[in-house]
Design a protein around this motif. Structure first.
Motif, PDB file in Angstrom:
ATOM      1  N   LEU A   1     -23.366 -28.856 -20.131  1.00  0.00           N
ATOM      2  CA  LEU A   1     -23.586 -27.418 -19.964  1.00  0.00           C
ATOM      3  C   LEU A   1     -23.984 -27.090 -18.528  1.00  0.00           C
ATOM      4  O   LEU A   1     -23.428 -26.177 -17.916  1.00  0.00           O
ATOM      5  CB  LEU A   1     -24.656 -26.940 -20.937  1.00  0.00           C
ATOM      6  N   TRP A   2     -24.952 -27.810 -17.982  1.00  0.00           N
ATOM      7  CA  TRP A   2     -25.475 -27.523 -16.649  1.00  0.00           C
ATOM      8  C   TRP A   2     -24.377 -27.522 -15.586  1.00  0.00           C
ATOM      9  O   TRP A   2     -24.329 -26.646 -14.711  1.00  0.00           O
ATOM     10  CB  TRP A   2     -26.531 -28.572 -16.290  1.00  0.00           C
TER      11      TRP A   2
ATOM     12  N   LEU B   1     -22.093 -24.313 -15.128  1.00  0.00           N
ATOM     13  CA  LEU B   1     -22.768 -23.048 -14.851  1.00  0.00           C
ATOM     14  C   LEU B   1     -22.853 -22.784 -13.363  1.00  0.00           C
ATOM     15  O   LEU B   1     -22.936 -23.713 -12.553  1.00  0.00           O
ATOM     16  CB  LEU B   1     -24.181 -23.055 -15.441  1.00  0.00           C
TER      17      LEU B   1
ATOM     18  N   GLU C   1     -26.677 -18.660 -13.421  1.00  0.00           N
ATOM     19  CA  GLU C   1     -26.559 -19.015 -14.828  1.00  0.00           C
ATOM     20  C   GLU C   1     -27.469 -20.196 -15.157  1.00  0.00           C
ATOM     21  O   GLU C   1     -28.034 -20.277 -16.255  1.00  0.00           O
ATOM     22  CB  GLU C   1     -25.100 -19.355 -15.161  1.00  0.00           C
ATOM     23  N   ARG C   2     -27.652 -21.107 -14.197  1.00  0.00           N
ATOM     24  CA  ARG C   2     -28.575 -22.225 -14.397  1.00  0.00           C
ATOM     25  C   ARG C   2     -30.016 -21.726 -14.462  1.00  0.00           C
ATOM     26  O   ARG C   2     -30.814 -22.208 -15.269  1.00  0.00           O
ATOM     27  CB  ARG C   2     -28.401 -23.253 -13.281  1.00  0.00           C
TER      28      ARG C   2
ATOM     29  N   LEU D   1     -30.445 -20.305 -17.825  1.00  0.00           N
ATOM     30  CA  LEU D   1     -30.617 -21.359 -18.820  1.00  0.00           C
ATOM     31  C   LEU D   1     -32.066 -21.827 -18.864  1.00  0.00           C
ATOM     32  O   LEU D   1     -32.653 -21.961 -19.945  1.00  0.00           O
ATOM     33  CB  LEU D   1     -29.688 -22.528 -18.491  1.00  0.00           C
TER      34      LEU D   1
ATOM     35  N   HIS E   1     -34.209 -19.166 -20.458  1.00  0.00           N
ATOM     36  CA  HIS E   1     -34.065 -19.130 -21.918  1.00  0.00           C
ATOM     37  C   HIS E   1     -34.894 -20.238 -22.564  1.00  0.00           C
ATOM     38  O   HIS E   1     -35.649 -19.980 -23.512  1.00  0.00           O
ATOM     39  CB  HIS E   1     -32.600 -19.282 -22.302  1.00  0.00           C
TER      40      HIS E   1
ATOM     41  N   ASP F   1     -33.358 -14.965 -24.666  1.00  0.00           N
ATOM     42  CA  ASP F   1     -32.222 -14.431 -23.900  1.00  0.00           C
ATOM     43  C   ASP F   1     -32.681 -13.372 -22.902  1.00  0.00           C
ATOM     44  O   ASP F   1     -32.162 -13.279 -21.781  1.00  0.00           O
ATOM     45  CB  ASP F   1     -31.179 -13.832 -24.845  1.00  0.00           C
TER      46      ASP F   1
ATOM     47  N   ALA G   1     -34.040 -15.087 -20.061  1.00  0.00           N
ATOM     48  CA  ALA G   1     -32.955 -15.592 -19.226  1.00  0.00           C
ATOM     49  C   ALA G   1     -32.488 -14.522 -18.254  1.00  0.00           C
ATOM     50  O   ALA G   1     -32.254 -14.797 -17.067  1.00  0.00           O
ATOM     51  CB  ALA G   1     -31.796 -16.062 -20.108  1.00  0.00           C
TER      52      ALA G   1
ATOM     53  N   GLY H   1     -26.309 -13.374 -14.941  1.00  0.00           N
ATOM     54  CA  GLY H   1     -26.505 -14.800 -15.173  1.00  0.00           C
ATOM     55  C   GLY H   1     -26.655 -15.119 -16.642  1.00  0.00           C
ATOM     56  O   GLY H   1     -26.113 -16.112 -17.145  1.00  0.00           O
TER      57      GLY H   1
ATOM     58  N   LEU I   1     -24.079 -17.312 -18.925  1.00  0.00           N
ATOM     59  CA  LEU I   1     -24.546 -18.461 -19.708  1.00  0.00           C
ATOM     60  C   LEU I   1     -24.039 -18.400 -21.141  1.00  0.00           C
ATOM     61  O   LEU I   1     -23.517 -19.381 -21.679  1.00  0.00           O
ATOM     62  CB  LEU I   1     -26.077 -18.490 -19.684  1.00  0.00           C
TER      63      LEU I   1
ATOM     64  N   ARG J   1     -20.418 -19.177 -21.452  1.00  0.00           N
ATOM     65  CA  ARG J   1     -20.154 -20.613 -21.352  1.00  0.00           C
ATOM     66  C   ARG J   1     -20.443 -21.313 -22.682  1.00  0.00           C
ATOM     67  O   ARG J   1     -19.773 -22.280 -23.037  1.00  0.00           O
ATOM     68  CB  ARG J   1     -20.987 -21.240 -20.233  1.00  0.00           C
TER      69      ARG J   1
END
Length: 432
Positions: A201-202, A205, A209-210, A213, A216, A293, A296, A304, A308, A311
């Motif tokens: 996942l990382w 992004l 977006e990281r 993450l 979140h 969320d 996030a 971002g 996420l 993705r």
């Protein structure tokens, strides 16, 4: 939110149901009709893993829809100590109390029952049962590189900054793996926090977006997710252990039959308690996901957070590609095979990121529609992903409170390079 991205029809191919042009062709993904949803979900649904998981999935969808509607109406922040949470707390205490009663009763039978043989033997059995069914504190997860603050100071600095924005503390360790996922948990009696960072996942992004993450995941600590708590979390784990321990024996001996008969009622009771506690905490867990969320978006910006979640929709595609890479890397043996694997390891994460970046907009749109049909979530405890996207998009647009610019991003990437190489070897060495 990019849910309303234009879907480009293909020329010359018409929908067999409504006659409109099908979505633009891409051989990697199914053709479908944006007007009537023909072939939008061509794969059969996943088989239900069990009655409890199936019931949880249905409840997750229902609670997710109810909470999404409540958030849209501005009624999301309700008191967490409602009747369900109080009942769940009482049930958790009951579960732990049963284990304590078994231990105390076993000790009393051994200490006070030496006049007969039966009582000490029964006491020993109860003590063994209490020991087997006792709550267990998690250990730090194994199977991937473990990073501490001295190993990756810039990564931990980033985590600390995100934690400050979300109103909580950072983590003690980061465990790096190959999953298309991330999670937080606590381990040991000191309840040290750990972040489970899946590179599947990382690595797909973007920088903000990281940050989203991390916002979140740390948000689960900030909002007191009930299933991350000691009492309820340990009670759920104990009940799962009870159900597994009391599972029917498949043997055909007299002892197997006797065990199955004696364990039937306790097994039903344990299963019923597990289903009830799961039901009582599921809504609060879903609310915690929506709140996470929002964290996030606060940390990494609304864009971002939306990126996420989009993705996450293509997570299965990443899983498939990782399995394909593992199979391909092991098709050749000997020295030639080692060279192929070494070359594959060096560019694995770049290939995964390039694959995700190449997924067209119409495939994201199709997956959103599938999510709406199936109630698709990351797992059977998360709200449907399309509802999470809607809730984030409905909030007032936010700018990122944590900057993750090029210099900082490069420094964190350099700290993760050894872990990236180690996890790539693990991924390519495991044929799924």
């Amino acid at each position: 939110m990019e849910n309303d991205l234009a879907v480009r029809p293909s020329e010359g191919q018409l929908c067999p149901d409504c006659g409109h042009s099908l979505v633009a062709a891409d051989e990697r993904f199914p053709r479908w009709c944006a007007d009537c949803d023909w072939n939008v979900d061509p794969t059969p649904p996943d088989a239900e893993p069990g009655r409890l998981a199936a019931a949880r999935r249905r409840l997750a969808r229902r609670h997710g829809e109810e909470l999404a509607a409540a958030m849209a109406g501005g009624a999301a922040n309700r008191p967490r100590r409602d009747a369900a949470s109080l009942l769940a707390l009482g049930l958790a205490l009951l579960v732990h109390g049963v284990t304590l009663v078994l231990a105390v009763a076993g000790l009393l039978l051994i200490v006070l029952g030496w006049e007969t043989v039966v009582q000490p033997v029964g006491g020993a059995v109860l003590l063994v049962a209490a020991f087997v069914l006792r709550p267990r504190m998690r250990r730090i997860p194994q199977g991937g590189p473990v990073l501490y603050r001295a190993d990756a100071p810039r990564l931990f600095e980033l985590i600390d900054d995100v934690a400050a924005v979300t109103g909580t503390a950072g983590v003690h360790a980061v465990v790096v793996g190959g999953d298309v996922n991330a999670a937080v948990t606590a381990y040991g009696w000191r309840r040290r926090r750990v972040l489970l960072l899946g590179l599947g996942l990382w690595e797909v992004l973007g920088p903000q977006e990281r940050v989203a993450l991390l916002g979140h995941e740390l948000g689960h600590f900030a909002h007191g997710d009930v299933r991350h708590g000691v009492l309820i979390g340990q009670a759920l784990r104990s009940l799962y252990l009870w159900v597994d321990t009391l599972a029917p024996s498949r043997g055909t001996t007299v002892w197997d039959t006797l065990f199955n008969v004696l364990a039937y009622l306790p097994r039903c009771a344990a299963y019923g308690l597990l289903a009830l506690l799961d039901h009582l905490t599921l809504r609060a867990t879903q609310r915690a996901e929506y709140e996470a969320d929002l964290n996030a978006a606060r940390a990494g910006s609304t864009g971002g957070a939306v990126g996420l979640l989009e993705r996450l929709l293509v997570g299965r595609s990443v899983d498939t590609l990782l399995r394909r890479e593992a199979v391909t890397a092991q098709m050749t043996g000997g020295a030639a095979g080692r060279k192929i694997r070494e070359a594959a390891e060096r560019g694995l994460w770049e290939r995964i990121a390039a694959h995700v970046a190449s997924i067209p907009a119409h495939e994201h749109e199709r997956l959103l529609r599938v999510s709406a049909r199936r109630g698709h979530g990351v797992d059977d405890t998360h709200p449907p992903t399309h509802l999470r996207l809607q809730c984030v998009a409905r909030t007032e647009p936010r700018q990122a409170l944590v900057d993750f610019g090029e210099e900082r991003s490069a420094a964190v990437a350099a700290e993760l390079d050894p872990a990236r190489a180690a996890v790539a070897r693990q991924v390519l060495g495991a044929v799924c």
